[in-house]
Design a protein around this motif. Structure first.
Motif, PDB file in Angstrom:
ATOM      1  N   LYS A 248      40.311  43.967  38.427  1.00 40.67           N
ATOM      2  CA  LYS A 248      39.300  44.214  39.452  1.00 40.67           C
ATOM      3  C   LYS A 248      38.049  43.439  39.061  1.00 40.67           C
ATOM      4  O   LYS A 248      37.760  43.276  37.867  1.00 40.67           O
ATOM      5  CB  LYS A 248      38.987  45.702  39.543  1.00 40.67           C
TER       6      LYS A 248
ATOM      7  N   ARG B 148      41.348  37.500  40.006  1.00 44.40           N
ATOM      8  CA  ARG B 148      42.635  37.176  40.623  1.00 44.40           C
ATOM      9  C   ARG B 148      43.621  36.640  39.584  1.00 44.40           C
ATOM     10  O   ARG B 148      44.760  37.072  39.513  1.00 44.40           O
ATOM     11  CB  ARG B 148      42.432  36.149  41.737  1.00 44.40           C
ATOM     12  N   LYS B 149      43.170  35.716  38.738  1.00 45.61           N
ATOM     13  CA  LYS B 149      44.051  35.097  37.750  1.00 45.61           C
ATOM     14  C   LYS B 149      44.555  36.087  36.707  1.00 45.61           C
ATOM     15  O   LYS B 149      45.678  35.961  36.227  1.00 45.61           O
ATOM     16  CB  LYS B 149      43.341  33.937  37.046  1.00 45.61           C
TER      17      LYS B 149
ATOM     18  N   SER C 203      44.667  39.435  37.196  1.00 48.04           N
ATOM     19  CA  SER C 203      45.072  40.674  37.868  1.00 48.04           C
ATOM     20  C   SER C 203      44.171  41.847  37.469  1.00 48.04           C
ATOM     21  O   SER C 203      44.635  42.919  37.111  1.00 48.04           O
ATOM     22  CB  SER C 203      46.538  41.001  37.565  1.00 48.04           C
TER      23      SER C 203
ATOM     24  N   ALA D 120      35.437  36.525  40.959  1.00 49.24           N
ATOM     25  CA  ALA D 120      36.578  36.822  41.845  1.00 49.24           C
ATOM     26  C   ALA D 120      37.817  36.034  41.425  1.00 49.24           C
ATOM     27  O   ALA D 120      38.934  36.568  41.444  1.00 49.24           O
ATOM     28  CB  ALA D 120      36.211  36.506  43.293  1.00 49.24           C
ATOM     29  N   GLU D 121      37.624  34.793  41.037  1.00 48.29           N
ATOM     30  CA  GLU D 121      38.750  33.947  40.620  1.00 48.29           C
ATOM     31  C   GLU D 121      39.338  34.440  39.300  1.00 48.29           C
ATOM     32  O   GLU D 121      40.556  34.480  39.124  1.00 48.29           O
ATOM     33  CB  GLU D 121      38.298  32.486  40.486  1.00 48.29           C
TER      34      GLU D 121
END
Length: 188
Positions: free
Chosen positions: A161, A156-157, A159, A152-153
């Motif tokens: 999925k 996020r970092k 951009s 997940a991290e």
């Protein structure tokens, strides 16, 4: 049996009816395989997951409590099996790293099947193989395996999925395994 609804087949399955089991398998193995293959990106792992799920279904038929939609139940079970597969895969990678460290730490005076030059060559080849990965794949791999960031991290970092991160990790492992397979004979 093809005309029976899932709940009717499940009731027969609980009684040990092999035909009901076969009918459920025929109806749903492709769905289970497709979901598993999509999630893990590995055909052999997906086939193993299908086998595990249907083996579990038969072995635990008398204790099954599936009151809702059988397809929804199967989908949830597949997702859990894929998570287990990812955990096991990561564990195997960690075990290989520990083995490499153990081989490196053997005393110089001991008789060894693997010499230090071979280990250094493996390390060099591994580093070069990681460097040859496509940039995005390399970034995902390094964030996961060197920085130990969760999916997940990383998503996020970068951009992305989470599924894209998983796909990059799976493909990176496959590429690295192929690039380094010539070293396997040294260790096994």
């Amino acid at each position: 049996m093809d005309h029976l609804h899932d709940q009717e087949l499940l009731a027969l399955l609980k009684e040990g009816n092999h035909h009901a089991y076969e009918q459920l398998f025929v109806r749903y193995w492709k769905l289970v395989f497709t979901i598993a293959h999509h999630k893990c990106g590995d055909e052999h792992a997906a086939l193993d997951i299908v086998q595990d799920i249907f083996f579990h279904l038969w072995e635990n038929r008398q204790q099954l409590l599936i009151t809702g939609n059988f397809t929804a139940w199967l989908t949830a079970v597949v997702k859990h099996k894929v998570i287990d597969w990812y955990r096991a895969t990561k564990s195997r990678d960690q075990q290989k790293a520990m083995l490499l460290l153990q081989l490196q730490s053997q005393s110089a005076g001991e008789e060894k099947a693997v010499n230090h030059a071979a280990i250094r060559q493996l390390q060099t080849d591994f580093h070069n193989a990681v460097e040859q990965l496509p940039e995005r794949m390399k970034a995902v791999y390094l964030m996961s395996h060197h920085a130990n960031l969760p999916i997940a991290e990383i998503a996020r970092k970068l951009s992305l999925k989470p599924q894209s991160v998983k796909n990059h990790l799976q493909k990176a492992k496959e590429k690295l395994r192929k690039m380094l397979e010539h070293h396997l004979s040294l260790f096994w």
